[in-house]
Structure formats: structure tokens, C-alpha cells
Design a protein around this motif. Structure first.
Motif, short mmCIF file in Angstrom:
data_model
loop_
_atom_site.label_atom_id
_atom_site.label_comp_id
_atom_site.label_asym_id
_atom_site.label_seq_id
_atom_site.Cartn_x
_atom_site.Cartn_y
_atom_site.Cartn_z
N ASP A 1 10.44 7.02 -16.32
CA ASP A 1 9.15 6.75 -15.67
C ASP A 1 9.15 5.38 -14.96
OD1 ASP A 1 7.58 8.96 -15.89
OD2 ASP A 1 6.15 8.11 -17.33
N LEU A 2 9.83 4.41 -15.56
CA LEU A 2 9.88 3.08 -14.97
C LEU A 2 10.52 3.12 -13.58
CD1 LEU A 2 11.22 1.07 -18.02
CD2 LEU A 2 8.90 1.04 -17.12
N ARG A 3 11.41 4.10 -13.39
CA ARG A 3 12.08 4.25 -12.09
C ARG A 3 11.27 5.15 -11.17
NH1 ARG A 3 14.53 1.90 -16.52
NH2 ARG A 3 16.46 0.91 -15.87
N ARG A 4 10.39 5.93 -11.78
CA ARG A 4 9.53 6.82 -10.99
C ARG A 4 8.37 6.06 -10.36
NH1 ARG A 4 9.84 10.62 -15.33
NH2 ARG A 4 11.56 11.94 -14.65
N PHE A 5 7.88 5.08 -11.11
CA PHE A 5 6.68 4.36 -10.69
C PHE A 5 6.96 2.87 -10.62
CE2 PHE A 5 5.44 7.93 -13.55
CZ PHE A 5 4.97 8.80 -12.57
N GLY A 6 6.98 2.35 -9.41
CA GLY A 6 7.11 0.89 -9.24
C GLY A 6 8.42 0.33 -9.77
N SER A 7 9.49 1.01 -9.51
CA SER A 7 10.80 0.52 -9.95
C SER A 7 11.12 -0.82 -9.28
CB SER A 7 11.88 1.56 -9.60
OG SER A 7 13.09 1.22 -10.22
N ALA A 8 11.94 -1.61 -9.93
CA ALA A 8 12.31 -2.92 -9.38
C ALA A 8 13.73 -3.24 -9.80
CB ALA A 8 11.37 -4.00 -9.91
N PRO A 9 14.47 -3.96 -8.98
CA PRO A 9 15.77 -4.43 -9.44
C PRO A 9 15.55 -5.31 -10.67
CG PRO A 9 15.14 -5.53 -7.39
CD PRO A 9 14.12 -4.46 -7.64
N HIS A 10 16.35 -5.12 -11.70
CA HIS A 10 16.19 -5.98 -12.88
C HIS A 10 17.48 -6.06 -13.66
CE1 HIS A 10 15.19 -1.95 -14.43
NE2 HIS A 10 15.33 -2.39 -15.66
N ALA A 11 17.55 -7.07 -14.54
CA ALA A 11 18.79 -7.36 -15.24
C ALA A 11 18.47 -8.06 -16.56
CB ALA A 11 19.68 -8.25 -14.38
N GLY A 12 19.45 -8.07 -17.44
CA GLY A 12 19.24 -8.76 -18.71
C GLY A 12 20.52 -8.77 -19.52
N PHE A 13 20.45 -9.45 -20.66
CA PHE A 13 21.64 -9.47 -21.52
C PHE A 13 21.27 -9.55 -22.98
CE2 PHE A 13 21.17 -14.05 -20.24
CZ PHE A 13 21.10 -14.66 -21.49
N GLY A 14 22.25 -9.35 -23.84
CA GLY A 14 22.06 -9.47 -25.28
C GLY A 14 23.06 -10.48 -25.83
N LEU A 15 22.53 -11.42 -26.60
CA LEU A 15 23.40 -12.42 -27.22
C LEU A 15 23.33 -12.24 -28.72
CD1 LEU A 15 24.59 -15.70 -27.21
CD2 LEU A 15 22.38 -15.82 -28.35
N GLY A 16 24.47 -12.09 -29.35
CA GLY A 16 24.50 -12.02 -30.81
C GLY A 16 24.31 -13.42 -31.36
N PHE A 17 23.18 -13.64 -32.05
CA PHE A 17 22.85 -14.99 -32.54
C PHE A 17 23.93 -15.52 -33.48
CE2 PHE A 17 19.88 -17.69 -35.30
CZ PHE A 17 19.83 -18.74 -34.39
N GLU A 18 24.45 -14.65 -34.34
CA GLU A 18 25.48 -15.10 -35.29
C GLU A 18 26.81 -15.41 -34.59
OE1 GLU A 18 23.40 -12.59 -35.95
OE2 GLU A 18 22.21 -13.58 -37.50
N ARG A 19 27.10 -14.68 -33.50
CA ARG A 19 28.32 -15.01 -32.74
C ARG A 19 28.19 -16.41 -32.15
NH1 ARG A 19 30.82 -9.94 -30.71
NH2 ARG A 19 30.83 -8.67 -32.60
N LEU A 20 27.00 -16.72 -31.65
CA LEU A 20 26.75 -18.06 -31.11
C LEU A 20 26.94 -19.11 -32.20
CD1 LEU A 20 25.67 -19.95 -28.82
CD2 LEU A 20 23.40 -19.58 -29.79
N LEU A 21 26.43 -18.80 -33.39
CA LEU A 21 26.54 -19.77 -34.49
C LEU A 21 27.99 -19.95 -34.93
CD1 LEU A 21 23.34 -18.78 -36.43
CD2 LEU A 21 23.80 -20.99 -35.37
N MET A 22 28.77 -18.87 -34.91
CA MET A 22 30.20 -19.03 -35.22
C MET A 22 30.83 -19.98 -34.20
SD MET A 22 31.35 -15.11 -35.90
CE MET A 22 33.06 -15.45 -36.38
N TYR A 23 30.43 -19.80 -32.96
CA TYR A 23 31.02 -20.61 -31.91
C TYR A 23 30.67 -22.08 -32.08
CZ TYR A 23 32.82 -21.87 -27.40
OH TYR A 23 33.55 -22.46 -26.40
N VAL A 24 29.42 -22.37 -32.37
CA VAL A 24 29.02 -23.78 -32.41
C VAL A 24 29.35 -24.47 -33.74
CG1 VAL A 24 27.23 -23.54 -30.66
CG2 VAL A 24 26.64 -23.20 -33.06
#
Ligand code: ATP
Ligand code: MN
Length: 471
Positions: free
Chosen positions: A427-450
Motif C-alpha cells: 500500500d505504501l507504494r500504491r499511495f504516495g510512494s517516495a524514494p526512501h532508505a535506511g539501515f540496521g545497526l547491531g548495537f552489540e556489534r558496535l559495542l564489541m567494536y568500541v
């Protein structure tokens, strides 16, 4: 008593002559010529505060209780400290012992306990140097993440933890059901255990259909971004993968921004700014904890983090990366070739050997990525991006989303998924679709890194992994 007491971290800044109280747990007590030296910690900072008990100030009976692990309050006066490494200490005039800790049985007694042992006494490990530092960094990183988004006008949203949509096939799911009588395991004739079924009909189950713990809030976040422009979630996610690696948890926390009017380029820019700003914040506010990790856990940690903050991330296409890997002359355990998913050894070679800093890989073959990623003109690749970090491999996974209804429907069918459950997503693409983007960051992966911690089980208070849900 209330929470407004002086934390140990503030005691270091008090002027000599100030009368005060010091609350905390005893790390060590050392006696010398009738004088006792106590190292006290309350978790407010990495450092312990020294309390000195002059001969005769405290009765022998009470002194006996002031052992490693005991919880106490010392009253006294701040004095200049003759010892190295601290400007002031507390000269105690009185003490209240809230709770003793029998020296013979206190599990945190022994020095140099292994991380594996500490996992077995995870309910006590927050009192030690390492886990105090990990959990302070965890708290600071969470604050830094909220600040990062707030400054940029993102709305913090909460997506459901229980969901009937199987998201994207991101990972194996835990089913949530009341159809089983959980306290009534039956011994089946073949000697195996089974649970009594209240009803075999999913319509009789609690939610009227099969339901699961979420593997990602992304699809729901997309629906809100296409109305509120820039949003993010920061919540628990669950994956029932039966693999015991040092980088996977069954319950982990994920940060998922989603932006309308944003393409892959903008998505990469945000991911890079995000990592730099959050790491920069930790360098600014967790100096003592980071010095400890640098000294005891991961040599050159500080250098690496400072380098990450100041140098641009390398950006390569998947195709370029595969060519580099093929020409590397390395003898990888898993073969590389266009169309195969990169293994951790490949990600590590790229970031550690080839580039020496984080790498963003884009434009992966569509076959190895989820259906919602925007298809490129070549018909073979999609606008995916993975941020790979040295030591860790994938730390962020994201994409520009497919906003064209016809292409999205075709991709869902191609992936062998039914269209019907995605009616609202479509439905989001049927009505008022828009180019969009995003990502997922694993919080624990970040903590391992830092932190430089090597096992993801050691950057979350209580880890959930196959075979373990203790505490
Ligand atoms: P991986 O390939 O490392 O298993 P993934 O591709 O399955 O991860 P995504 O679905 O892209 O992961 O999830 C987004 C992010 O969540 C990943 O980049 C990673 O940081 C983190 N992540 C994924 N699975 C786990 C897990 N089981 N435990 C902890 N963090 C995870
Ligand atoms: Mn991924």
C-alpha cells in the motif's frame, strides 16, 4: 537516604577538608601497621576511591566485615592523598556496613577470573572493572545514539516486538504461542517429551494467527517514515538461528533509522556520520574506560577508534570487492566468486588487510539480498550497503528501498513469498510512494567494536544464545 548522594566519581573533585560520605562496594582492603586502606567502587566511574581507616577508628568487629564485596558507607573528611595517582582520599571516621560478603564464599574473590567464569556469575560481574566499563560504555553509547538522531530531527518510534509478519526472512524466528500447555510436558510413547496442544488450529491461538518475536522493525519503520520523513527505532530483536558464534545473539538490540527522500548515497553518508559521531562521543566521555580496554583487552584500540573518526570510509561495490578478493592470492576457506555471499574471513581481509579501516560495500547481487532492496538498472544487483569494520565484519546492513510497486511485487514473487501478507507494505507504494532508505545497526556489534571485547556475550548484561537463558 535517597539517590542524591555523592557518587565516587565526584569524590575525586572535592576539596580537602570537605566532610562527606562514600557509598559503594569494597574492591580490596589492605592493612599496614594498624592502618587499613580500602578501595571503594560504586560503578559511577572506572576508578576506585581510596578510604583510609586510621588505627583504632573502627572497632575490630566491624573492621572484620569490611572485606572484598562488602557494601558499605564510610563517613569522614576528604584529605590530600600522599599516594600516587590520586589527589584526595577519604579519612574515615565511621562506617556503616550494609551487607557483608563472606570472604570464603564470595564468587568474585579471586583475581584474574576468566571471562567465561564471569559469564556464569553474570549477576555479580557488574562489580568488576571489565563489566563496569562495558556497561558504562553501553549506557553512554545508547545516549549518544539518541542524541545523534535528535540533533538531526529524527523521530524516535517504537515498532512491535510481537508480530505476525515474517518481516523479510531476515532470520529464523521464535514463535509466540499460548496453544501449548507449557507446564504439561507429556512423555510420548517413544520416550520423547511433547507438550499438550490446547488447539491445533492457529485461529484459536492468542493472536488468531501464527505470531513471532520480531527479527527487525524495518518494515513497520518504513510505514512511519512515509508520513514522518525521518524516524528511527532502537529496540530488542530476536533471531532463532541455532549458531553459537562469538558475533550472534538470539536477543540483541538494533538501531534502525529510515529516511524518506533519501537514496543509497544519503544512506551511506548517514551511516558514516553515525559511526563517527557515536565513537567520537565515547572517546570524549568514556576516556578512563577506553584506556582500560586499550591496555587490557585490545592493543591499539584507541588509535583505531581515533582513526575511524577522522578518516573517510572506503566505498566499494560488491563487484569491485569480489575482484579484489579473487586477485588477493589468499587461500580462503570459503571460495569467493561473483554471486556468493561474503564470509567473515573475506570481510576481514577487505577491512584489515586491503583497506585498514571501515569499508562500505554496495550493489550486491539481488539473489543474496532481501526483496525490499531497490533494483538497479542492470537487473542483477540491488542498492544494498553493508558497513564492514575491522575485527567485526558486518556492523551495519542497509539499503535504498524499492519504491516502485510493480518491481516490488515481482521481487516478492521471485523470492517465493506470498503477496497477501504484505498488503500494507505494498500500500505504501500504491499511495504516495517516495524514494526512501535506511539501515540496521547491531548495537552489540558496535559495542564489541568500541570495547575490543571478543565475544558478543560479554557486551550485554545477560546473553541469550542457544541453550542459555539464565538470569
Ligand atoms: P550476519 O550476516 O552478521 O549474521 P545479517 O546480515 O543476518 O547479519 P541483518 O539482518 O542485516 O544481519 O541485521 C542488521 C544488523 O544486525 C547486522 O548488521 C548486525 O550488526 C546485527 N545482527 C544481525 N544478526 C545478529 C545477531 N544474531 N546478534 C547480534 N547482532 C546481529
Ligand atoms: Mn546484513
Amino acid at each position: 537516604m535517597d539517590y542524591r548522594r555523592t557518587y565516587v566519581r565526584d569524590l575525586f573533585n572535592l576539596a580537602p577538608g570537605t566532610e562527606t560520605s562514600a557509598f559503594g562496594w569494597v574492591k580490596t582492603r589492605r592493612d599496614s601497621k594498624g592502618v587499613s586502606f580500602v578501595q571503594l567502587s560504586d560503578g559511577s566511574c572506572f576508578r576506585d576511591f581510596q578510604v583510609v581507616i586510621a588505627a583504632g577508628t573502627i572497632s575490630e568487629d566491624v573492621l572484620k566485615l569490611i572485606t572484598t564485596g562488602a557494601c558499605v558507607r564510610f563517613d569522614g573528611v576528604v584529605v590530600e592523598s600522599p599516594a600516587a595517582g590520586q589527589a584526595v582520599e577519604l579519612s574515615a571516621s565511621g562506617v556503616e556496613v550494609f551487607g557483608g560478603a563472606d570472604a570464603a564464599n564470595y564468587p568474585l574473590q579471586k583475581k584474574g577470573a576468566t571471562l567465561e567464569y564471569l559469564r556464569e556469575i553474570a549477576h555479580l560481574r557488574a562489580r568488576g572493572n571489565t563489566f563496569g566499563a562495558v556497561f558504562r560504555m553501553r549506557a553512554q553509547a545508547a545516549q549518544a545514539i539518541h542524541q545523534f538522531f535528535a540533533k538531526r530531527g529524527f523521530h524516535y518510534i517504537q515498532t512491535p516486538i510481537i508480530t505476525a509478519s515474517d518481516a523479510e526472512g531476515a532470520g529464523a524466528m521464535f514463535q509466540v504461542t499460548t496453544a501449548l500447555e507449557v507446564n504439561a510436558p507429556l512423555e510420548a510413547p517413544d520416550g520423547q517429551f511433547a507438550y499438550r496442544l490446547r488447539s491445533a488450529n492457529p485461529e484459536h491461538d492468542f493472536f488468531g494467527k501464527p505470531s513471532y518475536l520480531t527479527v527487525s522493525g524495518q518494515l513497520e519503520a518504513e510505514t512511519i517514515a512515509l508520513g514522518m520523513t525521518n524516524v528511527y527505532t532502537f529496540g530488542p530483536t530476536f533471531r532463532a538461528e541455532n549458531s553459537s558464534t562469538s558475533r550472534h545473539l538470539a536477543e540483541f538490540w538494533m538501531v534502525e533509522p529510515e529516511m524518506a527522500f533519501c537514496d543509497l548515497e544519503g544512506n551511506m553518508n548517514l551511516a558514516e556520520e553515525f559511526l563517527k559521531e557515536v565513537i567520537g562521543n565515547l572517546l570524549d566521555f568514556c576516556g578512563d574506560d577506553l584506556s582500560f580496554f586499550n591496555q587490557r583487552i585490545e592493543p591499539h584500540l584507541l588509535e583505531t577508534l581515533e582513526h575511524v573518526v577522522t578518516s573517510p570510509f572506503e566505498r566499494l561495490t560488491y563487484t569491485e570487492a569480489v575482484t579484489m578478493l579473487e586477485q588477493s592470492g589468499e587461500n580462503f576457506e570459503f571460495p569467493v566468486g561473483w554471486g556468493t555471499d561474503l564470509q567473515s574471513e573475506h570481510e576481514r581481509w577487505l577491512t584489515e588487510v586491503k583497506v585498514g579501516r571501515p569499508v562500505i560495500l554496495t550493489d550486491y547481487p539481488k539473489e543474496i539480498k532481501a526483496f525490499y532492496m531497490r533494483q538497479n538498472e542492470d537487473g542483477k544487483t540491488v542498492r544494498a550497503m553493508d558497513v564492514l569494520a575491522p575485527r567485526i565484519g558486518e556492523i551495519i546492513g542497509g539499503s535504498q528501498r524499492e519504491e516502485r510497486l510493480d518491481v516490488l511485487e515481482a521481487r516478492i514473487k521471485e523470492s517465493g513469498l506470498p503477496l497477501e501478507p504484505y498488503w500494507w507494505y505494498l500500500d505504501l507504494r500504491r499511495f504516495g510512494s517516495a524514494p526512501h532508505a535506511g539501515f540496521g545497526l547491531g548495537f552489540e556489534r558496535l559495542l564489541m567494536y568500541v570495547t575490543g571485547m571478543k565475544n558478543i556475550r560479554d557486551v550485554i548484561p545477560y546473553h541469550r544464545t542457544p541453550g542459555n537463558a539464565d538470569f
